[in-house]
Design a protein around this motif. Structure first.
Motif, PDB file in Angstrom:
ATOM      1  N   LYS A  90      10.167   5.439  27.370  1.00  0.00           N
ATOM      2  CA  LYS A  90      11.137   4.064  27.876  1.00  0.00           C
ATOM      3  C   LYS A  90      11.934   3.374  27.031  1.00  0.00           C
ATOM      4  O   LYS A  90      11.385   3.506  25.413  1.00  0.00           O
ATOM      5  CB  LYS A  90      10.220   3.378  28.985  1.00  0.00           C
ATOM      6  N   ARG A  91      12.800   2.426  26.422  1.00  0.00           N
ATOM      7  CA  ARG A  91      13.436   2.393  25.831  1.00  0.00           C
ATOM      8  C   ARG A  91      12.107   0.940  25.387  1.00  0.00           C
ATOM      9  O   ARG A  91      11.709   0.192  26.246  1.00  0.00           O
ATOM     10  CB  ARG A  91      14.061   1.356  25.722  1.00  0.00           C
ATOM     11  N   VAL A  92      11.546   1.138  23.662  1.00  0.00           N
ATOM     12  CA  VAL A  92      10.779  -0.353  22.828  1.00  0.00           C
ATOM     13  C   VAL A  92      11.852  -1.166  22.772  1.00  0.00           C
ATOM     14  O   VAL A  92      12.043  -0.372  21.894  1.00  0.00           O
ATOM     15  CB  VAL A  92      10.228   0.137  22.577  1.00  0.00           C
ATOM     16  N   PRO A  93      12.025  -2.234  22.465  1.00  0.00           N
ATOM     17  CA  PRO A  93      12.832  -2.844  21.648  1.00  0.00           C
ATOM     18  C   PRO A  93      12.435  -2.858  20.120  1.00  0.00           C
ATOM     19  O   PRO A  93      11.013  -2.441  19.602  1.00  0.00           O
ATOM     20  CB  PRO A  93      12.367  -4.046  21.753  1.00  0.00           C
ATOM     21  N   GLY A  94      12.614  -3.149  19.255  1.00  0.00           N
ATOM     22  CA  GLY A  94      12.920  -2.071  17.854  1.00  0.00           C
ATOM     23  C   GLY A  94      12.527  -0.811  17.539  1.00  0.00           C
ATOM     24  O   GLY A  94      11.869  -0.510  16.038  1.00  0.00           O
ATOM     25  N   ALA A  95      12.197   0.447  18.602  1.00  0.00           N
ATOM     26  CA  ALA A  95      11.797   1.045  17.618  1.00  0.00           C
ATOM     27  C   ALA A  95      13.074   1.706  18.342  1.00  0.00           C
ATOM     28  O   ALA A  95      14.239   2.561  19.062  1.00  0.00           O
ATOM     29  CB  ALA A  95      10.658   1.690  18.885  1.00  0.00           C
ATOM     30  N   ALA A 103      18.841  13.616  14.797  1.00  0.00           N
ATOM     31  CA  ALA A 103      19.549  12.834  15.125  1.00  0.00           C
ATOM     32  C   ALA A 103      19.452  10.475  15.142  1.00  0.00           C
ATOM     33  O   ALA A 103      19.069  10.389  16.363  1.00  0.00           O
ATOM     34  CB  ALA A 103      20.104  13.315  16.568  1.00  0.00           C
ATOM     35  N   GLY A 104      19.414  10.245  14.356  1.00  0.00           N
ATOM     36  CA  GLY A 104      19.432   8.422  14.199  1.00  0.00           C
ATOM     37  C   GLY A 104      19.725   7.682  15.321  1.00  0.00           C
ATOM     38  O   GLY A 104      19.776   6.739  15.522  1.00  0.00           O
ATOM     39  N   ASP A 105      21.273   8.151  16.141  1.00  0.00           N
ATOM     40  CA  ASP A 105      21.943   7.289  16.838  1.00  0.00           C
ATOM     41  C   ASP A 105      22.309   7.979  18.434  1.00  0.00           C
ATOM     42  O   ASP A 105      22.209   7.483  19.044  1.00  0.00           O
ATOM     43  CB  ASP A 105      23.430   7.237  16.000  1.00  0.00           C
ATOM     44  N   ILE A 106      20.546   8.538  18.702  1.00  0.00           N
ATOM     45  CA  ILE A 106      20.318   8.812  20.186  1.00  0.00           C
ATOM     46  C   ILE A 106      19.247   7.418  20.484  1.00  0.00           C
ATOM     47  O   ILE A 106      18.406   7.928  19.836  1.00  0.00           O
ATOM     48  CB  ILE A 106      19.891  10.126  20.227  1.00  0.00           C
ATOM     49  N   ASP A 107      19.955   6.777  21.578  1.00  0.00           N
ATOM     50  CA  ASP A 107      19.055   6.175  21.699  1.00  0.00           C
ATOM     51  C   ASP A 107      18.830   5.755  23.335  1.00  0.00           C
ATOM     52  O   ASP A 107      19.522   6.552  24.266  1.00  0.00           O
ATOM     53  CB  ASP A 107      19.392   4.315  21.400  1.00  0.00           C
ATOM     54  N   ILE A 108      17.969   5.083  23.542  1.00  0.00           N
ATOM     55  CA  ILE A 108      17.494   4.874  25.075  1.00  0.00           C
ATOM     56  C   ILE A 108      18.528   4.332  26.204  1.00  0.00           C
ATOM     57  O   ILE A 108      18.014   2.401  25.264  1.00  0.00           O
ATOM     58  CB  ILE A 108      15.935   5.039  25.396  1.00  0.00           C
ATOM     59  N   PRO A 109      18.807   4.265  26.615  1.00  0.00           N
ATOM     60  CA  PRO A 109      20.443   2.983  27.421  1.00  0.00           C
ATOM     61  C   PRO A 109      18.871   2.308  28.770  1.00  0.00           C
ATOM     62  O   PRO A 109      17.875   2.447  28.560  1.00  0.00           O
ATOM     63  CB  PRO A 109      20.881   3.686  28.613  1.00  0.00           C
ATOM     64  N   GLN A 110      19.340   0.822  28.121  1.00  0.00           N
ATOM     65  CA  GLN A 110      18.832   0.068  28.761  1.00  0.00           C
ATOM     66  C   GLN A 110      17.895   0.161  30.043  1.00  0.00           C
ATOM     67  O   GLN A 110      16.946  -0.433  29.724  1.00  0.00           O
ATOM     68  CB  GLN A 110      19.543  -1.637  28.956  1.00  0.00           C
ATOM     69  N   ASN A 111      18.735   1.096  31.041  1.00  0.00           N
ATOM     70  CA  ASN A 111      17.889   1.191  32.309  1.00  0.00           C
ATOM     71  C   ASN A 111      17.533   2.601  32.481  1.00  0.00           C
ATOM     72  O   ASN A 111      18.007   3.287  34.064  1.00  0.00           O
ATOM     73  CB  ASN A 111      19.056   0.363  33.311  1.00  0.00           C
ATOM     74  N   ASP A 112      17.396   2.991  31.801  1.00  0.00           N
ATOM     75  CA  ASP A 112      17.448   4.967  31.821  1.00  0.00           C
ATOM     76  C   ASP A 112      16.380   5.046  30.936  1.00  0.00           C
ATOM     77  O   ASP A 112      15.348   4.081  30.088  1.00  0.00           O
ATOM     78  CB  ASP A 112      18.774   5.675  31.398  1.00  0.00           C
ATOM     79  N   CYS A 113      15.661   6.487  31.199  1.00  0.00           N
ATOM     80  CA  CYS A 113      14.427   7.273  30.511  1.00  0.00           C
ATOM     81  C   CYS A 113      14.685   8.683  30.731  1.00  0.00           C
ATOM     82  O   CYS A 113      15.632   8.631  30.776  1.00  0.00           O
ATOM     83  CB  CYS A 113      13.558   6.454  31.710  1.00  0.00           C
TER      84      CYS A 113
END
Length: 724
Positions: A90-95, A103-113
Motif C-alpha cells: 500500500k502507499r506509504v508517504p515518503g516511501a 525502476a524509480g518512477d513506479i509509485d503506488i496510486p493514492q487509491n490503489d494497492c
C-alpha cells in the motif's frame, strides 16, 4: 477450465482458475499446489483491501513438488519447498512504492494497492542463456526471480482472497510480445538475475591525433604530414555481465514500458569484440589503412610508402592486433562508464512498446531483447517500438573519442615512416593507440600484455614527449610544423581505489575547471571505489606553447614564475584536511619558500621541527620536483628566446646556417638533459597541472573517471578557451 490449488498452513484450500494467457498454462509442465507459509487465509482472506487491518502483508510461497518450466525443452526449474513470495503493498508517504522494483518512477496510486506473486527459478545448466526464451540472459545454473505486481483498487470491495486468486490466475512470464500484451493496466512484472546482455552495434570512433616529438631532434627538422584525425565506423559486439532486472509495466495508454536496470551494488563487466572493419594486410580496406587515411595529411603518399615497405606478415599481424585491442578497450571503457553512471532507478535500456503496432521484424527484435540480446533493438527504426533511453545511444551521442598518440612523428615526418621504422602498441588503461619509434617502444612495451604498453612507463614517456613538443612548438619559425593540437595527459588504472586515490582524481578535475560542487567531492559513505580508470588531458596549440615559455615581449619567463606555478599545482592537489596537509605550507607561504631555497634541502628538518620524517620527506620531494621543473622550463625558455631572436634578425636564413645549428643543438642537448633527470612526479597529476598553470589555465581540458562506484566525464574544447 484449468485450476491450481492454493492452501495455507491452517488447511484452507482455494481452487484458482487460470487465465488463458497465464504462464502457468503456457510454460509450466505441471501444476503442483501452492502453499502460503505464514498467512492465515481463514482470518485475513475475507477482508477487503481497503481495511486498516490489511496493511503490508507478506508470506512465503512453497511448492509441493519441483516445477519444470520451458517453451520446449526445460529451461527453468522451481525446486520444491519455499521458493516464492506473496505480498501486499500500500502507499506509504515518503516511501518508494515497490521496494523490489528498481525502476524509480513506479509509485503506488493514492487509491490503489499492489499484490505481488514471485517465484525463484533456477536456469537450466544446459540452456544457452543468450537465446533461451524464458531465461532473459540469466546465467545457466543461477536463479531468476520472476515477480508479478498486479494493481487493485482499494474502494471496490476486493478481498485479499479475490486479489490472490486473480494474481495467481493471471501470473505472467514476460517472454514474448503476447505476454506483454496480456498485462493488465498498471500491472508490473520483473525478472531479476545475474547474467549476460548482448549488444551488436556499429561504433563510430573519432580518432583524435596527438602528434608528439621525441627527445632527439633531427636536423633539418621535417614538416610532419599529420592531420587532426577523422571518424571510422567499426562493427562491434558487446557482452555485459552483471546483476540486472528486466521490468515491464502496462501504461494507462495501453502501451508497455520495458526497461533493463542494473543493480547498483553489483559489479558490471563489459567486454567488446570488433566484429567488422578488420582485415589482414596493408591495403585499402584494412582498419590501419583507414586510420592512416584519417590522420595523415597526405594519405596517398603514406599508403604508398607502407605498401613499398613490404612489411612482414608478423609486423602486419602485430599492427592489426594492437589496433584491435586498442579499439576493443576503448569501446569497453565507453560503455562501462555509461553503465556505472546510472543509478539503480535509472534504466540502462528503456523502450515503450505498442504491441498492436508491432510488425514481424519489430516483434522479433523485442523478443530477442527479452531473451538477452538487444542488438536488433538498436538496428534502426522499428514500428511499435520507441526508444526512451539507451546507454549505447548516450555513449554514441557523447562521442567515442579514440586517442592516437604519435610519439616521434615530428622527427620522421610521416605516419608511414613512424610505423615502418617503429612499433604500434596500445595502452590497456585508456585504450589509446600508440605509434612510436623503436627506441621509445623498447622503453614502454609491456612484458605482461601482448601488443600493450606498460601504463606507468608510457605515462612517464608521454610526459617527457609533451615537454619536448611544447618546446619544439613554442620555437615557431624554421622549427614549426602545422598548427595542430597536441595534448598532455595523465592516465592510470587503479584496481582498488581508496578515498585518497579518488580524491586526487577528483581534485585534478576541479583544478582543470571541469568539476565543481558535489561533482568534485567523493561520497562520504564509500571507502573502496573499486577498479577505476582516470584519464585527464589538456590540449594546447602553438600560441599556448609559446606562452608557456615567453612573455608578451618575447623574453624568457624566469624560474620564479615556474616555481609559483608548481606551488599552485600542489595547492590544487593537497587540502588542509589531508593527513599530509603540511605540504601546503611551502606552497602558500612565500617567506617559507624563500627560506627553503636559501637553506637547501639539508636544512629542511630545522625548518619543520614538529613534523615527522615522512612528512618532511614529502615536502622535500615537492620542493625537488618544483625546482627541477622550474629550472628545466626556464632554461628551455632562454633557448627558445634565443632562437626566435635569431630568426627575427635572419628571416631568410637556411636551416643549414651554422648559427641556427648551434642554437638547435643547444636546445636538443637541454631536452636530453631534461629527459635524463625527469622526476616521476612530472608524469603524475602534478605535472599535468603545473603545465596547465604555466599556460595561464587556458588550455582545453577533459577528464574521465570511470569505476563501479563513481563516474565523472567532462570536457572543455581548446578552441573555446585559447582562441579569441
Amino acid at each position: 477450465m484449468t485450476t491450481i490449488k492454493i492452501t495455507d498452513q491452517l488447511g484452507l484450500d482455494e481452487d484458482v482458475t487460470l487465465a488463458s494467457f497465464s504462464a502457468l498454462l503456457q510454460y509450466f509442465k505441471q501444476l503442483p499446489a501452492l502453499r502460503l507459509d505464514n498467512l492465515d487465509l481463514a482470518k485475513w482472506g475475507g477482508l477487503t483491501l481497503d481495511q486498516p487491518a490489511v496493511t503490508m502483508l507478506s508470506s512465503g510461497v512453497s511448492f509441493s513438488e519441483p516445477v519444470v518450466i520451458g517453451a520446449g525443452s526445460p529451461e527453468l526449474l522451481i525446486q520444491a519447498g519455499a521458493h516464492g513470495t506473496f505480498a501486499l503493498f500500500k502507499r506509504v508517504p515518503g516511501a518508494k512504492g515497490l521496494s523490489d522494483v528498481l525502476a524509480g518512477d513506479i509509485d503506488i496510486p493514492q487509491n490503489d494497492c499492489y499484490v505481488s506473486l514471485g517465484m525463484d527459478a533456477t536456469v537450466g545448466v544446459n540452456v544457452q542463456a543468450a537465446v533461451a526464451a524464458l531465461t532473459f540472459g540469466v546465467t545457466p545454473g543461477t536463479t531468476a526471480k520472476i515477480v508479478n505486481y498486479r494493481l487493485f483498487p482499494l474502494n471496490q470491495g476486493v478481498t485479499l482472497v479475490d486479489a490472490l486468486r486473480e494474481t495467481v490466475g493471471a501470473y505472467l512470464i514476460p517472454a514474448s510480445a503476447d505476454d506483454l500484451a496480456s498485462l493488465a493496466s498498471g500491472s508490473v512484472v520483473t525478472v531479476t538475475g545475474t547474467g549476460t546482455l548482448t549488444l551488436r552495434v556499429t561504433a563510430n570512433l573519432l580518432a583524435i591525433t596527438n602528434p608528439l616529438a621525441s627527445l632527439t631532434l633531427p636536423a633539418p627538422l621535417p614538416s610532419a604530414s599529420v592531420s587532426a584525425g577523422g571518424s571510422v565506423s567499426i562493427g562491434a559486439s558487446y557482452q555485459v555481465e552483471g546483476s540486472y532486472q528486466v521490468c515491464a509495466q502496462k501504461l494507462d495508454n495501453g502501451k508497455v514500458r520495458v526497461g533493463w536496470y542494473r543493480e547498483e551494488s553489483s559489479q558490471i563487466q563489459v567486454s567488446a569484440a570488433v566484429s567488422e572493419g578488420l582485415s589482414g594486410g596493408i591495403g585499402s580496406t584494412d582498419l590501419f589503412s583507414t586510420i592512416v587515411g584519417m590522420i595523415s595529411a597526405n594519405p596517398a603518399a603514406d599508403l604508398q610508402e607502407l605498401a613499398a615497405a613490404k612489411l612482414s606478415d608478423s609486423q602486419i599481424a602485430g599492427i592489426n592486433s594492437a589496433i584491435k585491442a586498442s579499439v576493443q578497450r576503448k569501446l569497453e571503457l565507453s560503455l562501462s562508464a555509461q553503465f556505472s553512471s546510472k543509478q539503480s532507478s535509472d534504466a540502462v535500456f528503456l523502450y515503450e512498446v505498442d504491441v498492436a503496432a508491432l510488425t514481424a521484424e519489430s516483434r522479433q527484435a523485442l523478443e530477442q531483447g527479452l531473451h538477452g540480446d538487444l542488438s536488433a533493438l538498436h538496428a534502426g527504426e522499428l514500428p511499435g517500438i520507441s526508444c526512451v533511453n539507451s546507454i549505447w545511444e548516450s555513449a554514441r551521442t557523447t562521442g567515442l573519442n579514440w586517442d592516437v598518440n604519435l610519439l616521434g612523428v615530428w622527427n620522421v615526418g610521416s605516419v608511414a615512416t613512424l610505423t615502418t621504422s617503429g612499433k604500434v602498441l596500445y595502452d590497456p588503461a585508456t585504450g589509446a593507440l600508440v605509434v612510436t619509434d623503436q627506441a621509445t617502444a623498447s622503453r614502454v612495451q609491456s612484458e605482461q600484455v601482448n601488443f600493450g604498453a606498460d601504463t606507468q612507463k608510457l605515462r612517464h614517456v608521454m610526459a617527457e614527449s609533451f615537454l619536448a613538443t611544447a618546446v619544439y612548438r613554442g620555437a615557431e619559425g624554421k622549427m614549426s610544423g602545422p598548427s595542430l593540437k597536441f595534448s598532455h595527459s595523465y592516465f592510470d588504472l587503479v584496481n582498488q581505489t581508496g578515498r585518497d586515490e579518488m580524491l586526487e582524481m577528483l581534485r585534478t578535475g576541479v583544478a582543470l575547471g571541469l568539476l565543481a560542487g558535489d561533482e568534485g567531492e567523493a561520497p562520504q559513505d564509500i571507502a573502496d571505489f573499486g577498479r577505476t580508470m582516470v584519464h585527464a588531458t589538456t590540449d594546447y596549440d602553438d600560441r599556448l606553447a609559446t606562452g608557456m615559455f615567453l612573455d608578451s615581449n618575447g623574453g624568457p619567463l624566469p624560474p620564479g614564475f615556474y616555481e609559483q606555478m608548481g606551488r599552485n599545482a600542489v595547492q590544487s592537489l593537497v587540502k588542509d584536511t589531508d593527513a599530509d596537509a603540511a605540504r601546503l605550507r611551502p606552497a602558500v607561504d612565500d617567506s617559507l619558500w624563500a627560506q627553503m631555497k636559501e637553506q637547501g634541502q639539508p636544512g629542511f628538518p630545522m625548518l619543520f621541527p614538529m613534523l615527522s620524517p615522512p612528512l618532511v620527506g614529502a615536502i622535500t620531494a615537492d620542493y625537488s620536483t618544483i625546482v627541477w621543473w622550474a629550472d628545466a622550463m626556464a632554461e628551455a625558455a632562454e633557448r627558445l628566446a634565443s632562437i626566435r631572436q635569431w630568426y627575427g634578425a635572419n628571416p631568410a636564413a637556411s636551416v643549414d646556417d651554422p648559427k641556427f645549428q648551434q642554437l638547435r643543438g643547444a636546445l636538443a642537448d637541454h631536452l636530453k638533459q631534461v629527459a635524463a633527470t625527469t622526476k616521476e612526479e612530472f608524469g603524475q597529476p602534478w605535472g599535468l597541472l603545473a603545465m596547465y598553470e604555466a599556460a595561464s589555465r587556458r588550455s582545453g581540458a577533459a577528464i574521465t573517471i570511470a569505476g563501479p562506484k563513481l563516474v565523472r566525464m567532462k570536457e572543455r574544447a581548446l578552441t573555446a578557451v585559447a582562441n579569441p
